[in-house]
Design an enzyme around this catalytic site. Structure first.
Site, mmCIF file in Angstrom:
data_model
loop_
_atom_site.group_PDB
_atom_site.id
_atom_site.type_symbol
_atom_site.label_atom_id
_atom_site.label_comp_id
_atom_site.label_asym_id
_atom_site.label_seq_id
_atom_site.Cartn_x
_atom_site.Cartn_y
_atom_site.Cartn_z
ATOM 1 N N ASP A 1 37.032 26.670 35.642
ATOM 2 C CA ASP A 1 36.150 27.787 34.966
ATOM 3 C C ASP A 1 36.037 29.125 35.419
ATOM 4 O O ASP A 1 35.515 29.006 36.434
ATOM 5 C CB ASP A 1 34.721 26.774 34.743
ATOM 6 C CG ASP A 1 34.082 27.594 32.700
ATOM 7 O OD1 ASP A 1 34.679 27.788 32.503
ATOM 8 O OD2 ASP A 1 33.027 27.708 32.940
ATOM 9 N N ASP B 1 37.940 34.457 29.453
ATOM 10 C CA ASP B 1 36.524 33.005 29.321
ATOM 11 C C ASP B 1 37.361 31.842 29.293
ATOM 12 O O ASP B 1 38.641 32.264 28.643
ATOM 13 C CB ASP B 1 35.876 33.308 28.137
ATOM 14 C CG ASP B 1 35.100 31.816 28.420
ATOM 15 O OD1 ASP B 1 35.406 31.148 29.805
ATOM 16 O OD2 ASP B 1 34.309 31.545 27.122
#
Lengths: 30, 407
Positions: free
Chosen positions: B321, B123
């Site tokens: 992201d 992440d």
């Protein structure tokens, strides 16, 4: 604010060059 | 010649997952140096912990809305807006399950001495890494053995007086001290789910390399269905002090790269300490939200032609992201993209919108399918020509709009 999501990143090697202050893209690398 | 440059061919078969034999390991390599580990799709057949029941695309898109809303809220908060200290306009249904549900890519690492294999989500939108530890009072089931700190000769918990614990508190992720004065952490995600435990360090093994004193959270309790599948934890790659990328910057270099596999049944890689040559580079924009890596999107090209979008529309920047699935654009930019894409798809009948997608097509009985090329242009004139996988998802244009240009 935009967000570049992971679907658009597929097949591209994405570089997070924190030291150099850059985000890099290498298309067709995957 | 112009047509060949401005259109891409999408084979109808590529919209569906093919049967794959995962017993044949796929070659995994990086085009650059550093430490490289294979990266797999979480729900794919080659995942180390394949899902028994992968969520539908509609469900993934629904979760993606919460991920995007959370990032926007958090970013706005640290930039002077209300952020996550104010009630969100996003009401999370109790059936959502997990805000981490959009994370789609896994790596396998070893933690401890001897190394215990753990399967971790990656992440780039968060910093604190964590893994479920023994004993874990409220944890989800996992495929690998639970990491047992008492079986590792190199494990240690940070005392509350340590600089690592002080830094954790400064980043709003400290959670007090245990009765034994061990540093406690907390991670919170967009749906209100959270994980707590002891902030610790141990040896981390990545492929054939290892990192000493890797700092991570030893998770002992979770709430809100933090993860719903068999994964063991999360590896934070954000820009903050606690992330794996920051921790390895001194030894491996201040860069990392990844290659996200185009389909669930293929593999990619994550490289820490990547060599940085051979890439088209745009400026990385940082903010007071340290986890997030920003870039400036300047233009969009469809079919080789640049759309007429005022530069000011993109001025709020964009976040790169790994955990958001679909790219979000300001509505003005999205409208222009959608209109231009539809114009290049006149030969295909429109189809009903699906979730956050409103530009969908009926491809029944058609193959191959010709779609207009789409390129993103970032500051410095960096043009990123998207693969077909990054343009069409299912039968829809794989982009979505924010609620308004100022969000």
């Amino acid at each position: 604010l935009g967000i570049i999501g992971n679907v658009q990143q597929r097949t591209i090697e994405v570089l997070y060059d924190v030291g150099g202050g850059a985000v890099g893209f290498k298309a067709g690398a995957c | 010649g112009d047509n060949l440059r401005s259109y891409k061919v999408l084979h109808a078969g590529s919209l569906k997952s093919a049967t794959v034999n995962c017993s044949q390991p796929k070659a995994v390599s990086s085009s650059s140096g550093g430490v490289t580990v294979p990266l797999h799709h979480r729900h794919g057949p080659c995942s180390p912990v394949p899902s028994t029941e992968a969520p539908t695309l509609e469900e993934m898109l629904r979760r993606d809305q919460f991920r995007a809303a959370y990032i926007t809220r958090k970013y706005s908060g640290v930039m002077g807006g209300a952020g996550d200290v104010e009630q969100s306009d996003v009401t999370v249904p109790t059936t959502l399950g997990t805000s981490l549900g959009t994370l789609e890519y896994l790596i396998t690492v070893g933690i401890g001495s001897p190394a215990m294999t753990q399967t971790m989500l990656i992440d780039t939108g968060s910093d604190v890494s964590w893994v479920q530890c023994k004993p874990c009072s409220q944890c989800h089931t996992q495929a690998d053995s639970l990491f047992d700190p008492s079986s590792s000769s190199t494990y240690s918990a940070f005392p509350c007086s340590s600089s690592a614990c002080t830094q954790l508190r400064q980043s709003q992720q400290g959670n007090g001290c245990s009765s034994g004065s061990q540093c406690q952490y907390i991670v919170k995600y967009g749906d209100g789910s959270s994980g707590t435990g002891t902030y610790s360090s141990d040896k981390l093994t990545l492929g054939s390399s290892s990192v000493s004193y890797f700092q991570f959270g030893c998770s002992q309790s979770e709430s809100g269905n933090l993860l719903e599948d068999q994964t063991d934890g999360l590896m934070g790659l954000g820009g903050g002090a606690q992330s794996l990328a920051t921790q390895t910057a001194g030894t491996l270099g201040k860069a990392f790269s990844y290659c996200l596999p185009p389909t669930p049944d293929s593999s990619g890689f994550l490289t820490l300490g990547a060599a940085t040559s051979g890439f088209a580079k745009t400026q990385m924009l940082r903010s007071s939200a340290p986890a997030y890596y920003g870039v400036l999107l300047e233009a969009i090209r469809v079919g080789g032609r640049q759309l007429n979008i005022p530069a000011s529309v993109f001025s709020a920047k964009s976040i790169m992201d790994s955990g958001t699935i679909i790219t979000r654009l300001p509505p003005t930019a999205y409208s222009a993209l959608s209109a231009a894409f539809k114009a290049g798809m006149k030969q295909y009948p429109p189809a009903q919108p699906m979730g956050i997608f409103d530009t969908c097509f009926n491809f029944s009985g058609q193959s191959p399918i010709n779609i207009p090329s789409v390129a993103l242009v970032f500051s410095g004139g960096v043009v990123v020509d998207l693969a077909t996988d990054g343009i069409i998802l299912d039968s829809c244009l794989a982009f979505a709009a924010n609620s308004d240009d100022s969000s």
